[in-house]
Design a protein around this motif. Structure first.
Motif, PDB file in Angstrom:
ATOM      1  N   ASP A 137     -36.943 -21.850  25.318  1.00 56.64           N
ATOM      2  CA  ASP A 137     -37.817 -20.942  26.069  1.00 56.64           C
ATOM      3  C   ASP A 137     -37.613 -19.473  25.698  1.00 56.64           C
ATOM      4  OD1 ASP A 137     -39.602 -19.900  27.873  1.00 56.64           O
ATOM      5  OD2 ASP A 137     -38.317 -20.152  29.623  1.00 56.64           O
ATOM      6  N   LYS A 143     -40.773 -12.251  25.143  1.00 56.03           N
ATOM      7  CA  LYS A 143     -40.521 -11.590  26.429  1.00 56.03           C
ATOM      8  C   LYS A 143     -39.089 -11.067  26.424  1.00 56.03           C
ATOM      9  CE  LYS A 143     -43.701 -13.771  29.658  1.00 56.03           C
ATOM     10  NZ  LYS A 143     -43.838 -14.627  30.859  1.00 56.03           N
ATOM     11  N   LYS A 220     -44.222 -24.340  23.143  1.00 56.18           N
ATOM     12  CA  LYS A 220     -44.233 -22.927  23.555  1.00 56.18           C
ATOM     13  C   LYS A 220     -45.062 -22.115  22.571  1.00 56.18           C
ATOM     14  CE  LYS A 220     -42.073 -19.058  25.476  1.00 56.18           C
ATOM     15  NZ  LYS A 220     -41.002 -18.453  26.218  1.00 56.18           N
ATOM     16  N   ARG A 234     -50.616 -18.878  29.021  1.00 53.29           N
ATOM     17  CA  ARG A 234     -49.145 -18.783  28.972  1.00 53.29           C
ATOM     18  C   ARG A 234     -48.546 -19.025  30.361  1.00 53.29           C
ATOM     19  NH1 ARG A 234     -45.380 -14.640  25.447  1.00 53.29           N
ATOM     20  NH2 ARG A 234     -43.394 -15.391  26.253  1.00 53.29           N
ATOM     21  N   LEU A 237     -46.563 -22.085  31.476  1.00 50.61           N
ATOM     22  CA  LEU A 237     -45.107 -22.222  31.315  1.00 50.61           C
ATOM     23  C   LEU A 237     -44.373 -22.028  32.635  1.00 50.61           C
ATOM     24  CD1 LEU A 237     -44.627 -20.198  27.999  1.00 50.61           C
ATOM     25  CD2 LEU A 237     -44.674 -22.673  28.261  1.00 50.61           C
TER      26      LEU A 237
HETATM   27  N1  GLY Z   1     -40.561 -18.111  30.021  1.00 50.62           N
HETATM   28  C1  GLY Z   1     -41.951 -18.061  30.193  1.00 50.62           C
HETATM   29  C2  GLY Z   1     -42.658 -17.328  29.119  1.00 50.62           C
HETATM   30  O1  GLY Z   1     -42.107 -17.082  28.081  1.00 50.62           O
HETATM   31  O2  GLY Z   1     -43.810 -16.998  29.297  1.00 50.62           O
END
Ligand code: GLY
Length: 352
Positions: A137, A143, A220, A234, A237
């Protein structure tokens, strides 16, 4: 070894393999040919195990390497640590063409990514995640953040790494509880949209760590490529995270992130069935899989309290909150819900 290309605003490769930590120097050299100055960032749990190996691999490739080690844990994910890291980069003389290397779990990856995104208005960052959660993740998708006293991840930036190296061998030294916590995020991908992953997870994780982690990274990658800045898909997630974050908060963080997400996922599935929006086979399937991986399934808090805690979270937009619900095995959708219906949602999900 598996390689996954992420085509976001900047493209980069995620390499997943067993026993590949020593490739760190060669992998980075292919992206950023030496000589360059690197700041290797880690915490005091991970550094004694792996920092010397990674530093040697980077030095052997021709880099000059400084290290910055901080106390392990979420309590270090602060602006104070960030400032110390910026100052260490400046004291070491890192320039715009140099690079930060994050060696650790989610806290190390997030704070190193944010320091790199902001030092000299942005230098490169290479991620070497060492926890399961960070591999599947937080190291992928760009992020980066630090916490504020008012809440987690309140200050940050979107900044993609230049590459990610996941060595599944390092998972062997993870404390069991931390590994189990990461399993909740792995299982989450199956219920978001990857039914074959659910089948793969019916075997032991240890049978197939590279395939399972690579599959999660691909999942992802798919959402990040569609919605890098987190305005739409997104948000899928976040399956299990609205309830999960609230449970973490209500427990004063004695219930860990993955454990809370596991409970939150099951609540979302039960509520979705009660609302007629999900195939009734999903909650039982989820409950069995979560238990098999040692994760909890019973919510210890009351629905109204969970709703209140959830509404103080940053995912709220105006008078609606966007939830994620499963619709069938291996399929999910976003569900905007009026905030005054949230307590009922958690009640339908099994909270008292
Ligand atoms: N952990 C959630 C994201 O990367 O959007």
């Amino acid at each position: 070894m598996k390689k996954i290309l992420v085509k976001a605003s900047k493209s980069y490769e995620v390499t997943v393999g067993c026993g590949i930590l020593n490739l760190a120097g060669a992998k980075l050299a292919a992206l950023l040919p030496p000589p360059h100055h690197l700041m290797l960032v880690s915490d005091d749990n991970v550094a004694p195990l792996y920092a010397a190996r990674v530093k040697s691999a980077l030095e052997d490739a021709g880099y000059t390497v400084d290290t910055f080690i901080f106390a392990a844990g979420e309590a270090s994910k602060t602006t104070d640590t960030l400032v110390s890291l910026w100052e260490a980069m400046a004291a070491a003389g890192l320039t715009r063409t140099d690079c930060a290397v994050a060696l650790g779990g989610g806290v190390v990856g997030d704070i190193t990514g944010f320091a790199a995104a902001t030092y000299l208005r942005g230098i490169a960052c290479y991620q070497i995640p060492t926890s399961l959660l960070a591999m599947v993740d937080s190291s992928v998708g760009g992020k980066t953040a630090v916490d504020l006293p008012q809440g987690k991840n309140l200050c940050g930036a979107f900044a993609q790494p230049i590459g990610v190296l996941c060595d599944t061998d390092v998972l062997k030294t993870l404390p069991e509880a931390v590994f189990t916590d990461g399993c909740a995020e792995v299982i989450k991908y199956g219920y978001i949209g990857d039914r074959p992953l659910l089948s793969l997870l019916e075997n032991s994780f240890a049978d197939n760590p590279v395939s399972i982690i690579a599959r999660c990274v691909e999942d992802k990658r798919d959402v990040v490529e569609r919605d890098e800045l987190d305005n739409g898909p997104r948000q899928l997630l976040n399956l299990g995270h609205t309830g999960g974050h609230a449970i973490e908060k209500l427990s004063h963080f004695s219930i860990s992130h993955g454990n809370a997400v596991a409970i939150g996922m099951l609540m979302a599935a039960k509520a979705a069935v009660a609302m007629g929006l999900c195939d009734p086979e999903v909650p039982a399937h989820q409950e069995a899989l979560l238990k098999r991986y040692g994760l909890p399934t019973v919510c210890p808090f009351e629905a109204g309290a969970i709703a209140k805690a959830a509404l103080s979270d940053k995912k709220r937009r105006g008078s609606t909150i966007t939830l994620v619900i499963p619709t069938a095995l291996g399929a999910s959708t976003l569900l905007p819900l009026a905030t005054d219906q949230l307590a009922d949602f958690f009640r339908q999900g099994g909270a008292q």
